[in-house]
Design a protein around this motif. Structure first.
Motif, PDB file in Angstrom:
ATOM      1  N   ILE A 238       9.818  13.595  -6.194  1.00 51.77           N
ATOM      2  CA  ILE A 238       8.862  12.669  -5.594  1.00 51.77           C
ATOM      3  C   ILE A 238       8.271  11.695  -6.614  1.00 51.77           C
ATOM      4  CG2 ILE A 238       8.272  14.173  -3.670  1.00 51.77           C
ATOM      5  CD1 ILE A 238       5.748  14.969  -5.152  1.00 51.77           C
ATOM      6  N   THR A 239       8.467  11.950  -7.894  1.00 50.18           N
ATOM      7  CA  THR A 239       7.968  11.003  -8.898  1.00 50.18           C
ATOM      8  C   THR A 239       8.728   9.683  -8.826  1.00 50.18           C
ATOM      9  OG1 THR A 239       9.466  11.795 -10.629  1.00 50.18           O
ATOM     10  CG2 THR A 239       7.318  12.875 -10.430  1.00 50.18           C
ATOM     11  N   ARG A 240       9.894   9.691  -8.183  1.00 51.07           N
ATOM     12  CA  ARG A 240      10.700   8.472  -8.070  1.00 51.07           C
ATOM     13  C   ARG A 240      10.524   7.780  -6.720  1.00 51.07           C
ATOM     14  NH1 ARG A 240      16.553  10.151 -10.801  1.00 51.07           N
ATOM     15  NH2 ARG A 240      15.727  10.710 -12.863  1.00 51.07           N
ATOM     16  N   ILE A 241       9.677   8.329  -5.872  1.00 48.17           N
ATOM     17  CA  ILE A 241       9.498   7.772  -4.531  1.00 48.17           C
ATOM     18  C   ILE A 241       8.356   6.775  -4.521  1.00 48.17           C
ATOM     19  CG2 ILE A 241       8.798   8.343  -2.167  1.00 48.17           C
ATOM     20  CD1 ILE A 241      10.271  10.989  -2.476  1.00 48.17           C
ATOM     21  N   ARG A 242       8.617   5.617  -3.941  1.00 47.62           N
ATOM     22  CA  ARG A 242       7.587   4.589  -3.758  1.00 47.62           C
ATOM     23  C   ARG A 242       7.576   4.249  -2.270  1.00 47.62           C
ATOM     24  NH1 ARG A 242       7.174  -1.372  -6.533  1.00 47.62           N
ATOM     25  NH2 ARG A 242       4.963  -1.726  -6.085  1.00 47.62           N
ATOM     26  N   ALA A 243       6.731   4.947  -1.536  1.00 47.53           N
ATOM     27  CA  ALA A 243       6.777   4.888  -0.081  1.00 47.53           C
ATOM     28  C   ALA A 243       5.495   4.350   0.513  1.00 47.53           C
ATOM     29  CB  ALA A 243       7.056   6.279   0.491  1.00 47.53           C
ATOM     30  N   ASN A 244       5.645   3.506   1.536  1.00 51.01           N
ATOM     31  CA  ASN A 244       4.509   3.015   2.312  1.00 51.01           C
ATOM     32  C   ASN A 244       4.208   3.916   3.499  1.00 51.01           C
ATOM     33  OD1 ASN A 244       6.268   0.270   1.550  1.00 51.01           O
ATOM     34  ND2 ASN A 244       4.074   0.086   1.119  1.00 51.01           N
ATOM     35  N   SER A 245       5.172   4.792   3.841  1.00 51.59           N
ATOM     36  CA  SER A 245       4.989   5.627   5.029  1.00 51.59           C
ATOM     37  C   SER A 245       5.764   6.933   4.888  1.00 51.59           C
ATOM     38  CB  SER A 245       5.466   4.890   6.291  1.00 51.59           C
ATOM     39  OG  SER A 245       6.872   4.694   6.245  1.00 51.59           O
ATOM     40  N   MET A 246       5.357   7.897   5.703  1.00 51.21           N
ATOM     41  CA  MET A 246       6.113   9.137   5.848  1.00 51.21           C
ATOM     42  C   MET A 246       6.232   9.440   7.333  1.00 51.21           C
ATOM     43  SD  MET A 246       5.290  13.039   4.633  1.00 51.21           S
ATOM     44  CE  MET A 246       6.620  14.243   4.448  1.00 51.21           C
TER      45      MET A 246
ATOM     46  N   ILE B 113       2.936   8.210   9.197  1.00 50.22           N
ATOM     47  CA  ILE B 113       1.746   8.453   8.388  1.00 50.22           C
ATOM     48  C   ILE B 113       1.636   7.392   7.300  1.00 50.22           C
ATOM     49  CG2 ILE B 113       0.554  10.128   6.925  1.00 50.22           C
ATOM     50  CD1 ILE B 113       2.336  12.302   8.219  1.00 50.22           C
ATOM     51  N   HIS B 114       0.439   6.791   7.183  1.00 55.03           N
ATOM     52  CA  HIS B 114       0.186   5.789   6.152  1.00 55.03           C
ATOM     53  C   HIS B 114      -1.169   6.073   5.501  1.00 55.03           C
ATOM     54  CE1 HIS B 114       2.517   3.826   9.425  1.00 55.03           C
ATOM     55  NE2 HIS B 114       3.226   3.355   8.433  1.00 55.03           N
ATOM     56  N   ARG B 115      -1.354   5.519   4.327  1.00 57.05           N
ATOM     57  CA  ARG B 115      -2.646   5.601   3.665  1.00 57.05           C
ATOM     58  C   ARG B 115      -3.671   4.760   4.426  1.00 57.05           C
ATOM     59  NH1 ARG B 115      -3.327   3.391  -1.208  1.00 57.05           N
ATOM     60  NH2 ARG B 115      -4.371   5.149  -2.192  1.00 57.05           N
ATOM     61  N   GLN B 116      -4.925   4.930   4.058  1.00 57.16           N
ATOM     62  CA  GLN B 116      -5.968   4.082   4.611  1.00 57.16           C
ATOM     63  C   GLN B 116      -5.699   2.635   4.201  1.00 57.16           C
ATOM     64  OE1 GLN B 116      -9.891   4.968   3.154  1.00 57.16           O
ATOM     65  NE2 GLN B 116     -10.911   3.980   4.867  1.00 57.16           N
ATOM     66  N   GLY B 117      -5.889   1.723   5.123  1.00 57.16           N
ATOM     67  CA  GLY B 117      -5.645   0.316   4.830  1.00 57.16           C
ATOM     68  C   GLY B 117      -5.505  -0.472   6.110  1.00 57.16           C
TER      69      GLY B 117
ATOM     70  N   ASN C 139       0.846  -1.191   0.000  1.00 54.71           N
ATOM     71  CA  ASN C 139       0.000   0.000   0.000  1.00 54.71           C
ATOM     72  C   ASN C 139       0.888   1.251   0.000  1.00 54.71           C
ATOM     73  OD1 ASN C 139      -2.230   1.634   0.166  1.00 54.71           O
ATOM     74  ND2 ASN C 139      -2.769   1.090   2.264  1.00 54.71           N
ATOM     75  N   VAL C 140       1.173   1.785  -1.192  1.00 54.13           N
ATOM     76  CA  VAL C 140       2.071   2.939  -1.328  1.00 54.13           C
ATOM     77  C   VAL C 140       1.279   4.211  -1.652  1.00 54.13           C
ATOM     78  CG1 VAL C 140       4.021   1.519  -2.046  1.00 54.13           C
ATOM     79  CG2 VAL C 140       2.495   2.476  -3.779  1.00 54.13           C
ATOM     80  N   PHE C 141       1.861   5.346  -1.300  1.00 51.58           N
ATOM     81  CA  PHE C 141       1.244   6.635  -1.593  1.00 51.58           C
ATOM     82  C   PHE C 141       1.230   6.896  -3.100  1.00 51.58           C
ATOM     83  CE2 PHE C 141       2.814   7.607   2.777  1.00 51.58           C
ATOM     84  CZ  PHE C 141       1.602   7.958   3.352  1.00 51.58           C
ATOM     85  N   SER C 142       0.159   7.495  -3.565  1.00 56.15           N
ATOM     86  CA  SER C 142       0.094   7.942  -4.959  1.00 56.15           C
ATOM     87  C   SER C 142       0.899   9.225  -5.107  1.00 56.15           C
ATOM     88  CB  SER C 142      -1.355   8.200  -5.363  1.00 56.15           C
ATOM     89  OG  SER C 142      -1.862   9.342  -4.666  1.00 56.15           O
ATOM     90  N   LEU C 143       1.158   9.634  -6.337  1.00 58.28           N
ATOM     91  CA  LEU C 143       1.899  10.872  -6.581  1.00 58.28           C
ATOM     92  C   LEU C 143       1.142  12.071  -6.026  1.00 58.28           C
ATOM     93  CD1 LEU C 143       4.273  12.389  -7.780  1.00 58.28           C
ATOM     94  CD2 LEU C 143       3.098  12.353 -10.007  1.00 58.28           C
TER      95      LEU C 143
END
Length: 263
Positions: free
Chosen positions: A142-150, A185-189, A81-85
């Motif tokens: 940030i277009t190169r970042i694939r992150a599950n959290s901040m 911080i994470h996305r909903q999930g 579950n990664v953040f969108s751009l």
């Protein structure tokens, strides 16, 4: 005999960097392998985005990382579950109003806002590796970042709380308002506890054959959802009050002692 599954927090449960235990004790490693060799599953469950190198000696059957936003079993990803751009852009715009020290992270890598932050240094001293700070990529594109959290880090509680109010209610956010002031911080999930529950159900493990061991505030949900829950002797009071059992501290081989008691 039915298979069992055991979920293990990392910091404060398998290792304790704060108190100089940089890798699991020999007794803990042997107990994990003995439990596994009986046909049972062992799973690491952590807010960390990746396993620390000190745990490479343990062949975990599964990983639940970034507090449930990355799940794999037998080296196969199940949830990522990664953040969108758009979400990354929103996060940077919002967080930068309150701090210039933040970390994007997860299973796919780590990106720092800067290499010259005392707050990031303190975070890595406890949960990472300060010797590699300068080698980590910066969050410049940030277009190169694939992150599950901040993880933003703050100079004051007022800044932390003000920033928290601007974030979406539906996101999963762990706020730490003592010690090093920060948020994960994470996305909903899934969260850590629901991710453990999901994986156990996916593997058809009976509720009475599920175990979880932890110590921190972010372990409370996991300890409340998994039937055989165990708080470490060094756990916060809130975790101890939720858990069915309490073992000795991480420095006293609490994991090994409890695992050996399982019939």
């Amino acid at each position: 005999m039915r298979q069992k599954i055991a979920f293990f927090d990392i910091d404060g449960t398998l290792i304790d960097v704060k108190n100089g235990l940089l890798e699991p004790t020999k007794e803990t490693v042997e107990a994990l392998h003995d439990f596994q060799n009986k046909g049972n599953y062992i799973v690491a469950a952590s807010a960390r985005g990746t396993l620390p190198d000190s745990l490479n000696q343990i062949n975990f059957d599964g990983l639940i990382l970034s507090d449930g936003h990355y799940i794999e079993f037998n080296n196969e990803p199940i949830i990522d579950n990664v953040f969108s751009l758009d979400e990354l852009t929103f996060l940077e715009h919002t967080i930068q109003k309150y701090t210039d020290s933040y970390i994007f992270g997860g299973f796919h890598g780590t990106w720092f806002s800067t290499h010259d932050s005392d707050l990031i240094y303190k975070q890595e001293l406890e949960y990472g590796d300060v010797s590699t700070i300068s080698q980590k990529p910066l969050a410049q594109n940030i277009t190169r970042i694939r992150a599950n959290s901040m993880t933003p880090l703050f100079q004051s509680l007022e800044l932390l709380n003000a920033c928290y109010k601007e974030l979406p209610d539906m996101w999963s956010i762990n706020k730490y308002d003592t010690g090093l002031l920060r948020m994960d911080i994470h996305r909903q999930g899934y969260e850590k506890g629901t991710a453990c529950q999901y994986l156990a159900e996916l593997l058809n493990i009976h509720e009475e054959d599920r175990y979880a061991m932890g110590d921190g505030y972010n372990d409370i949900e996991m300890l409340s959802l998994i039937q055989n829950s165990v708080a470490m002797g060094n756990a916060v009071d809130e975790s101890k009050s939720i858990a069915k059992h309490t073992t000795l501290s991480v420095l006293e081989n609490g994991v090994a002692i409890f695992l050996k008691s399982i019939k």
